[in-house]
Design an enzyme around this catalytic site. Structure first.
Site, PDB file in Angstrom:
ATOM      1  N   SER A 104       3.556  21.735   4.869  1.00 52.50           N
ATOM      2  CA  SER A 104       2.799  22.841   4.273  1.00 52.50           C
ATOM      3  C   SER A 104       3.012  24.115   5.068  1.00 52.50           C
ATOM      4  O   SER A 104       2.577  24.221   6.224  1.00 52.50           O
ATOM      5  CB  SER A 104       1.308  22.504   4.234  1.00 52.50           C
ATOM      6  OG  SER A 104       0.578  23.697   3.989  1.00 52.50           O
TER       7      SER A 104
ATOM      8  N   HIS B 269       5.845  22.302   0.824  1.00 52.53           N
ATOM      9  CA  HIS B 269       4.550  22.321   0.131  1.00 52.53           C
ATOM     10  C   HIS B 269       3.970  23.734   0.221  1.00 52.53           C
ATOM     11  O   HIS B 269       3.799  24.283   1.302  1.00 52.53           O
ATOM     12  CB  HIS B 269       3.621  21.299   0.788  1.00 52.53           C
ATOM     13  CG  HIS B 269       2.303  21.127   0.103  1.00 52.53           C
ATOM     14  ND1 HIS B 269       2.127  20.336  -1.012  1.00 52.53           N
ATOM     15  CD2 HIS B 269       1.078  21.645   0.385  1.00 52.53           C
ATOM     16  CE1 HIS B 269       0.853  20.368  -1.385  1.00 52.53           C
ATOM     17  NE2 HIS B 269       0.190  21.160  -0.552  1.00 52.53           N
TER      18      HIS B 269
ATOM     19  N   ASP C 204       0.881  26.153  -0.728  1.00 58.84           N
ATOM     20  CA  ASP C 204      -0.545  26.139  -1.078  1.00 58.84           C
ATOM     21  C   ASP C 204      -0.981  27.479  -1.666  1.00 58.84           C
ATOM     22  O   ASP C 204      -1.143  28.461  -0.944  1.00 58.84           O
ATOM     23  CB  ASP C 204      -1.373  25.838   0.174  1.00 58.84           C
ATOM     24  CG  ASP C 204      -1.277  24.377   0.560  1.00 58.84           C
ATOM     25  OD1 ASP C 204      -1.539  23.529  -0.305  1.00 58.84           O
ATOM     26  OD2 ASP C 204      -0.944  24.089   1.730  1.00 58.84           O
TER      27      ASP C 204
ATOM     28  N   MET D  20      -3.718  29.762  -3.332  1.00 61.19           N
ATOM     29  CA  MET D  20      -5.188  29.841  -3.423  1.00 61.19           C
ATOM     30  C   MET D  20      -5.615  31.197  -3.975  1.00 61.19           C
ATOM     31  O   MET D  20      -5.017  32.222  -3.646  1.00 61.19           O
ATOM     32  CB  MET D  20      -5.797  29.669  -2.031  1.00 61.19           C
ATOM     33  CG  MET D  20      -5.381  28.389  -1.325  1.00 61.19           C
ATOM     34  SD  MET D  20      -6.295  28.178   0.207  1.00 61.19           S
ATOM     35  CE  MET D  20      -5.387  26.809   0.945  1.00 61.19           C
TER      36      MET D  20
ATOM     37  N   HIS E 146       1.186  23.652  -4.957  1.00 63.95           N
ATOM     38  CA  HIS E 146      -0.160  23.098  -5.132  1.00 63.95           C
ATOM     39  C   HIS E 146      -1.065  24.257  -5.530  1.00 63.95           C
ATOM     40  O   HIS E 146      -1.412  25.088  -4.707  1.00 63.95           O
ATOM     41  CB  HIS E 146      -0.578  22.464  -3.789  1.00 63.95           C
ATOM     42  CG  HIS E 146      -1.987  21.996  -3.729  1.00 63.95           C
ATOM     43  ND1 HIS E 146      -2.611  21.650  -2.547  1.00 63.95           N
ATOM     44  CD2 HIS E 146      -2.920  21.814  -4.703  1.00 63.95           C
ATOM     45  CE1 HIS E 146      -3.850  21.269  -2.788  1.00 63.95           C
ATOM     46  NE2 HIS E 146      -4.071  21.376  -4.077  1.00 63.95           N
TER      47      HIS E 146
ATOM     48  N   MET F 198      -4.281  25.896  -6.251  1.00 67.69           N
ATOM     49  CA  MET F 198      -5.738  25.847  -6.107  1.00 67.69           C
ATOM     50  C   MET F 198      -6.275  27.130  -6.733  1.00 67.69           C
ATOM     51  O   MET F 198      -6.776  28.026  -6.047  1.00 67.69           O
ATOM     52  CB  MET F 198      -6.103  25.735  -4.614  1.00 67.69           C
ATOM     53  CG  MET F 198      -5.798  24.359  -4.047  1.00 67.69           C
ATOM     54  SD  MET F 198      -5.708  24.361  -2.246  1.00 67.69           S
ATOM     55  CE  MET F 198      -3.981  24.801  -2.028  1.00 67.69           C
TER      56      MET F 198
ATOM     57  N   MET G  16      -6.586  14.769  -2.540  1.00 63.81           N
ATOM     58  CA  MET G  16      -7.037  15.617  -1.431  1.00 63.81           C
ATOM     59  C   MET G  16      -7.849  14.773  -0.455  1.00 63.81           C
ATOM     60  O   MET G  16      -8.795  14.089  -0.852  1.00 63.81           O
ATOM     61  CB  MET G  16      -7.908  16.771  -1.942  1.00 63.81           C
ATOM     62  CG  MET G  16      -7.181  17.869  -2.707  1.00 63.81           C
ATOM     63  SD  MET G  16      -5.757  18.596  -1.878  1.00 63.81           S
ATOM     64  CE  MET G  16      -6.486  19.289  -0.400  1.00 63.81           C
TER      65      MET G  16
ATOM     66  N   ASP H 257      -2.988  15.002   0.956  1.00 64.37           N
ATOM     67  CA  ASP H 257      -2.996  16.353   1.525  1.00 64.37           C
ATOM     68  C   ASP H 257      -4.306  16.625   2.253  1.00 64.37           C
ATOM     69  O   ASP H 257      -5.381  16.570   1.652  1.00 64.37           O
ATOM     70  CB  ASP H 257      -2.824  17.339   0.352  1.00 64.37           C
ATOM     71  CG  ASP H 257      -2.670  18.780   0.800  1.00 64.37           C
ATOM     72  OD1 ASP H 257      -2.648  19.046   2.021  1.00 64.37           O
ATOM     73  OD2 ASP H 257      -2.571  19.645  -0.095  1.00 64.37           O
TER      74      ASP H 257
HETATM   75  C1  DX5 Z   1      -5.655  22.616   2.007  1.00 59.25           C
HETATM   76  C2  DX5 Z   1      -4.185  22.606   1.636  1.00 59.25           C
HETATM   77  C3  DX5 Z   1      -3.351  21.794   2.541  1.00 59.25           C
HETATM   78  C4  DX5 Z   1      -3.320  22.256   3.969  1.00 59.25           C
HETATM   79  C5  DX5 Z   1      -3.045  21.070   4.822  1.00 59.25           C
HETATM   80  O1  DX5 Z   1      -6.386  23.224   1.011  1.00 59.25           O
HETATM   81  O2  DX5 Z   1      -4.008  22.101   0.336  1.00 59.25           O
HETATM   82  O3  DX5 Z   1      -2.033  21.645   2.046  1.00 59.25           O
HETATM   83  O4  DX5 Z   1      -2.376  23.239   4.223  1.00 59.25           O
HETATM   84  O5  DX5 Z   1      -3.208  21.453   6.128  1.00 59.25           O
HETATM   85  P1  DX5 Z   1      -3.408  20.435   7.301  1.00 59.25           P
HETATM   86  O6  DX5 Z   1      -2.205  19.531   7.325  1.00 59.25           O
HETATM   87  O7  DX5 Z   1      -3.492  21.308   8.494  1.00 59.25           O
HETATM   88  O8  DX5 Z   1      -4.671  19.685   7.025  1.00 59.25           O
HETATM   89 ZN    ZN Z   2      -1.892  21.545  -0.367  1.00 64.68          ZN
END
Ligand code: DX5
Ligand code: ZN
Length: 228
Positions: A7, A32, A34, A36, A65, A67, A136, A174
Site C-alpha cells: 500500500s 495497492h 487507497d 479516500m 481500493h 473508500m 478489512m 487489508d
Molecule cells: C486503510 C487502508 C489500508 C492501509 C493499510 O484504510 O485501506 O490499505 O494503507 O495500512 P497498514 O498496512 O499500515 O495497516
Molecule cells: Zn486498502
C-alpha cells in the site's frame, strides 16, 4: 499463490517511483492504491491522477481500493488512468451487482470490500462475479492501525464458502498485516496481502517486503505457497 500488495499510502510520495521499485525488488507484485474521499472514511488521499502517475512508472497491476461514496461516478476515470483492479465497499453500494458489472464492463477486475463489522453473508449473491473479496482487518481510513483478530473468522468463512460453492475468487486482507500477524492471516486462507506500514521504511523497504513475504509463504498450505 500468495502475493504482497504493498500500500503506497505509507510510502514517501515525493519519491514514489523509487518506493514502488524498492517494494517490487522485495517481491511485491501488486500496487495497492487507497482512494479516500473524506466522506465514507474520515481521511482524504488521492484519485485517478495518482493512478496515472503510477501507471507511468510500473508494470505491476494497480489495485485500487475505493473508500468513496458513489464509486460508479469514477469507474471510467480509473479505467482511463490505467487501473487493473477496482474494489468497492459493500456498505456504499446500493446496487452492488450493477457497480461490479460496471467495473467489469470497463475491463478491470472487480473486487468487493467489507468493513470489519459487515457480515460475509451480505456478499453471497455477488461472489460468482468478483475477482477478489477484500476483508478489512481494521476500520478503513488510516494506515498503521492494529489488526482486529476477529476478522480472521471472516477470512476462514470466505475460504470455506469458496470451496463449497466451487468458486475461485481471491481473498485479500487489508489493515495491520505485519510481521507478527501475517502468518495467521495466511493460515486463515488469505492470498492477497495488503501491507503499508510494515513495508515502507526509508532504506528498509525492500528487506521488509522480502521478510514479510517469506513469513507469509512459510505459513501457507502447499497449494498457496508456490510462486507464479
Ligand atoms: C486503510 C487502508 C489500508 C492501509 C493499510 O484504510 O485501506 O490499505 O494503507 O495500512 P497498514 O498496512 O499500515 O495497516
Ligand atoms: Zn486498502
Amino acid at each position: 499463490m500468495i502475493e504482497l500488495a504493498f500500500s503506497i499510502l505509507a510510502s514517501d510520495f515525493a519519491h514514489l517511483a523509487d518506493e514502488v521499485a524498492a517494494a517490487e525488488r522485495g517481491g511485491g507484485t501488486i500496487v495497492h492504491v487507497d482512494v479516500m474521499d473524506g466522506h465514507f472514511v474520515p481521511n482524504i488521499t488521492f484519485g485517478p491522477p495518482m493512478v496515472k502517475s503510477l501507471r507511468a512508472v510500473t508494470k505491476l497491476p494497480l489495485d485500487c481500493h475505493l473508500m468513496i461514496e458513489r464509486p460508479d461516478d469514477f469507474i471510467s476515470e480509473f479505467a482511463a488512468a490505467g487501473a487493473d483492479m477496482v474494489s468497492v465497499h459493500q456498505e456504499v453500494c446500493r446496487h452492488l451487482h450493477r457497480t461490479l458489472q460496471l467495473i467489469a464492463d470497463h475491463k478491470m477486475l472487480p473486487g468487493v470490500v467489507i468493513n470489519p463489522a459487515t457480515p460475509v453473508e451480505t456478499l453471497i449473491e455477488v461472489l460468482p462475479m468478483v475477482h477478489h473479496v477484500l476483508v478489512m482487518s481494521v476500520n478503513p481510513g488510516f494506515g498503521g492501525q492494529q489488526f482486529l483478530p476477529f476478522t480472521l473468522n471472516k477470512i476462514a468463512y470466505l475460504a470455506e464458502l469458496r470451496e463449497e460453492l466451487g468458486l475461485n475468487f481471491r481473498i485479500e486482507v487489508d489493515g495491520g498485516v505485519a510481521h507478527d500477524t501475517v502468518a495467521q492471516v495466511v493460515e486463515a486462507g488469505a492470498d492477497m496481502l495488503v501491507a503499508g506500514s510494515a513495508v515502507f521504511c526509508p532504506g528498509k523497504t525492500e528487506q521488509n517486503a522480502r521478510e514479510l513475504l517469506a513469513l507469509a509463504r512459510a505459513a501457507a498450505p502447499d497449494k498457496l505457497a508456490q510462486k507464479g
